[in-house]
Design an enzyme around this catalytic site. Structure first.
Site, PDB file in Angstrom:
ATOM      1  N   HIS A 179     -29.500  -5.665  -6.076  1.00 39.21           N
ATOM      2  CA  HIS A 179     -29.820  -7.091  -6.042  1.00 39.21           C
ATOM      3  C   HIS A 179     -29.072  -7.873  -7.113  1.00 39.21           C
ATOM      4  O   HIS A 179     -28.701  -9.026  -6.901  1.00 39.21           O
ATOM      5  CB  HIS A 179     -31.319  -7.290  -6.205  1.00 39.21           C
ATOM      6  N   ARG A 218     -17.788  -5.651  11.759  1.00 37.04           N
ATOM      7  CA  ARG A 218     -17.637  -4.204  11.956  1.00 37.04           C
ATOM      8  C   ARG A 218     -19.030  -3.614  12.170  1.00 37.04           C
ATOM      9  O   ARG A 218     -19.701  -3.239  11.207  1.00 37.04           O
ATOM     10  CB  ARG A 218     -16.977  -3.569  10.732  1.00 37.04           C
ATOM     11  N   ARG A 230     -17.450  -6.356  16.994  1.00 36.67           N
ATOM     12  CA  ARG A 230     -16.724  -5.190  17.505  1.00 36.67           C
ATOM     13  C   ARG A 230     -17.727  -4.090  17.796  1.00 36.67           C
ATOM     14  O   ARG A 230     -18.604  -3.808  16.969  1.00 36.67           O
ATOM     15  CB  ARG A 230     -15.733  -4.730  16.433  1.00 36.67           C
ATOM     16  N   GLU A 245      -4.577  -2.009  18.301  1.00 37.82           N
ATOM     17  CA  GLU A 245      -4.320  -1.231  17.087  1.00 37.82           C
ATOM     18  C   GLU A 245      -3.628   0.097  17.380  1.00 37.82           C
ATOM     19  O   GLU A 245      -3.447   0.916  16.488  1.00 37.82           O
ATOM     20  CB  GLU A 245      -5.601  -1.053  16.253  1.00 37.82           C
ATOM     21  N   ASN A 253      -4.303  -2.663  10.298  1.00 38.48           N
ATOM     22  CA  ASN A 253      -4.462  -1.472   9.453  1.00 38.48           C
ATOM     23  C   ASN A 253      -4.129  -0.230  10.277  1.00 38.48           C
ATOM     24  O   ASN A 253      -3.327   0.621   9.879  1.00 38.48           O
ATOM     25  CB  ASN A 253      -5.892  -1.358   8.923  1.00 38.48           C
ATOM     26  N   ARG A 277      -3.290   5.898   6.801  1.00 41.50           N
ATOM     27  CA  ARG A 277      -3.715   4.762   5.968  1.00 41.50           C
ATOM     28  C   ARG A 277      -4.629   5.177   4.826  1.00 41.50           C
ATOM     29  O   ARG A 277      -4.851   4.426   3.886  1.00 41.50           O
ATOM     30  CB  ARG A 277      -4.392   3.691   6.842  1.00 41.50           C
TER      31      ARG A 277
HETATM   32  C1  PEP Z   1      -7.721  -2.466  11.666  1.00 38.08           C
HETATM   33  O1  PEP Z   1      -7.504  -1.308  12.026  1.00 38.08           O
HETATM   34  O2  PEP Z   1      -6.820  -3.233  11.287  1.00 38.08           O
HETATM   35  C2  PEP Z   1      -9.085  -3.002  11.665  1.00 38.08           C
HETATM   36  C3  PEP Z   1      -9.328  -4.272  11.449  1.00 38.08           C
HETATM   37  O3  PEP Z   1     -10.101  -2.134  11.852  1.00 38.08           O
HETATM   38  P1  PEP Z   1     -10.611  -1.098  10.710  1.00 38.08           P
HETATM   39  O4  PEP Z   1      -9.916  -1.451   9.436  1.00 38.08           O
HETATM   40  O5  PEP Z   1     -12.074  -1.243  10.658  1.00 38.08           O
HETATM   41  O6  PEP Z   1     -10.168   0.201  11.287  1.00 38.08           O
HETATM   42 MG    MG Z   2      -9.019  -0.199  13.064  1.00 37.70          MG
END
Ligand code: PEP
Ligand code: MG
Length: 558
Positions: free
Chosen positions: A187, A294, A330, A429, A452, A463
């Site tokens: 908090h 997300r 999503r 993606e 990403n 990544r």
């Molecule tokens: C991405 O892959 O760019 C994305 C927004 O989703 P996440 O980072 O949650 O995999």
């Molecule tokens: Mg992603």
């Protein structure tokens, strides 16, 4: 000079004397010959008073820091009359022990139980039960609350601060927080962020009592506190503070302004969130909508599959709090780096390319159906867009849309309302999705590029692996050309396209995205105003040909 390193949970630089929070400890005496009826009545009276006090605190918190802060005290009200808590007190009282000692025992027992839980959110509830119990003990013993007995504003240090302690503090006396314990979801961290006060948590035993009164500079961005800084460090940090202040002042002026370039080209700037509690920050940073919720974070916060009703409440809250602004939720994107024990997914050698996201949903339709039912039910409360992650083929999208249709039929049959206006889109993606985006565009209402993962899969570069450093290059022309291809295909088919990966907030590429014709950028809430500034400073007509020429040129360095 002494450097203390913790975790920065609320950005900003602040300097002042270090002050240790004075906590008024109620002394609890123990007797073993108390009369049950008398003690029970004392408890019930103190409990009622505590609930009244918490109601007043909720009102104060709402006025000072918004609904999210008020919710903490409303939760405490519920905890004060929680049946398990009350039953534990009643049972212990029957042993003839006085009420103050009983509450103190039950407090420790419940706090220990929460602290042992694996889930970080539940662990943080240990502080809540302590806070509520101490309030009731305080009422019973007449102890006064702690505070700041200082004429000048201070950097407040504490082992941890309970929400009621934080909200009762005189904010004009607090320049920053440093706590020994706590977590990002504690908090203190939530309130510090809401109030915009720099804060560092988790410094452990680096804080020493003898530091009291000495000058300290807190950098809530880096998580560093410097005690009695040397002159170079002081000059550096003070300059950083001044720069941040000026920058924020300038950025605040952009609230309510349009995201439009000098030559009249506009773009939507939305926000990425992980849970409903992030919405106030979206609104305070003037985000135009939510471009990526997300939803897997709801699942990550549970010990078992979240029920339809649980999810419905969370989605409904986000949609109603956003007051009719667009919200892209999503569907579940677990697997790869986001593993959840209760899914019992088999071990994989290559999880990033394995059973993840939409693949899991299509293979386990009962999980998907529950989420889609919750989403469609929530759609009646705002402007919902549903988005599927990790698409590689047209058939996946068709199959996912079929489940949407089934769910809508079920809701029709049950007489449950939902919006007839829900857009259905996909994330781009995978290179496959980008390359067949002409085909995919005919199936959906929008695209959102997850740069990403798109970078990871296009460059075959993990990544998660920090060692890969310069090999993971989201500016790579292969990635940017795919973004252009996807945008062209989206527009040819009359649908909109956004970017919700980290790259969306990269100011070096804003003009490129504008030139490509991206319709929406979804970024973390604090990145909205800097991005708006960049957009407003840009002139697409002047740079478009050069930037697109560079992008498509066979001379581009790779
Ligand atoms: C991405 O892959 O760019 C994305 C927004 O989703 P996440 O980072 O949650 O995999
Ligand atoms: Mg992603």
């Amino acid at each position: 000079m002494i450097t203390i390193q913790g975790k920065g949970v609320s950005a900003g630089v602040a300097a002042g004397p270090l002050y240790f929070y004075q906590r008024a400890k109620a002394e609890v005496k123990r007797s073993t010959s108390a009369v049950f009826e008398t003690e029970w009545k004392r408890f019930k009276d103190a409990q009622t008073k505590a609930i009244e006090q918490l109601g007043a605190l909720a009102d104060k918190a709402r006025a000072e820091a918004g609904d999210e802060a008020a919710l903490l005290f409303e939760t405490h009200q519920l905890m004060a009359e929680d049946l398990d808590y009350e039953e534990a007190i009643e049972e212990a009282l029957r042993g003839g022990i006085n009420i103050e000692a009983v509450i103190s025992d039950v407090r420790d027992q419940f706090a220990e139980m929460f602290a042992q839980m694996e889930d970080a959110y539940m662990q943080a509830r240990a502080a809540d039960v302590k806070d509520v119990s101490n309030r009731i003990i305080g009422i019973l013993t007449g102890a006064v609350q702690g505070g700041i007995d200082s004429d000048v504003p201070v950097i407040l240090a504490a082992d941890d601060l309970a929400p009621s302690e934080t909200v009762q503090l005189d904010k004009s006396k607090i320049l920053g927080f440093i706590t020994e314990g706590g977590s990002g979801s504690s908090h203190t961290a939530i309130l510090a962020r809401t109030m915009g006060i720099p804060a560092i948590i988790g410094v452990g035993d680096q804080l020493k009592a003898e530091y009291a009164g000495r000058e300290v500079i807190v950098d809530g961005g880096t998580g560093t506190a410097v005690l009695e800084p040397d002159s170079d460090t002081r000059v550096y940090l003070m300059k950083k503070q001044e720069d941040q202040r000026k920058l924020q002042e300038m950025l605040d002026q952009l609230k309510g302004k349009e995201n439009v370039t000098k030559d009249g080209h506009s773009i939507r700037i939305y926000c990425n969130i992980g849970n409903p509690e992030d919405v106030p920050t979206v609104l305070s940073n003037d985000g135009g909508g939510i471009g990526l919720f997300r939803s897997e974070f709801l699942y990550l916060g549970c010990d078992d599959f979240p029920t339809e009703d649980y999810q419905f409440e969370a989605y409904k809250k986000v949609l109603s709090d956003m007051g009719g602004k667009e919200v892209v939720i999503r569907t579940l994107d677990i697997g790869a780096d986001k593993q959840i024990g209760y899914f019992n997914l088999p071990h994989e050698e290559n999880p990033a390319m394995g059973n993840r996201a939409l693949r899991i949903c299509l293979n386990r339709p009962e999980i998907f159906r529950t989420q889609l039912r919750a989403l469609y039910r929530a759609s009646a409360y705002g402007k919902l867009c549903i988005m599927f992650p990790m698409v590689a083929s047209v058939w996946e999208v068709r199959e996912a849309k079929k489940v949407c249709e089934q769910v809508k039929k079920e809701l029709d049959a049950e007489g449950i309302a939902y919006s007839s206006d829900v857009q259905v889109g996909i994330m781009i993606e995978t290179p496959s999705a980008a390359i067949i985006s002409d085909r995919l565009a005919k199936e959906v209402d929008f695209f959102s590029c997850g740069t990403n993962d798109l970078t990871q899969y296009t460059l075959a570069c993990d990544r998660q692996n920090n060692d890969l450093g310069r090999f993971f290059d989201p500016h790579h022309p292969a990635v940017l050309r795919l973004l252009k291809l996807v945008t062209d295909n989206a527009h040819k088919n009359g649908i909109w396209v956004g970017i919700c990966g980290e790259l969306g907030a990269d100011l070096q590429l804003t003009e490129t995205f504008l030139s490509i014709g991206i319709d929406e950028l979804s970024v973390s809430p604090r990145a909205v105003l800097p991005l708006r500034r960049k957009v407003r400073e840009s002139n697409v007509a002047q740079v478009r040909d050069r930037l697109l020429g560079d992008l498509l040129s066979d001379q581009t360095s790779v």
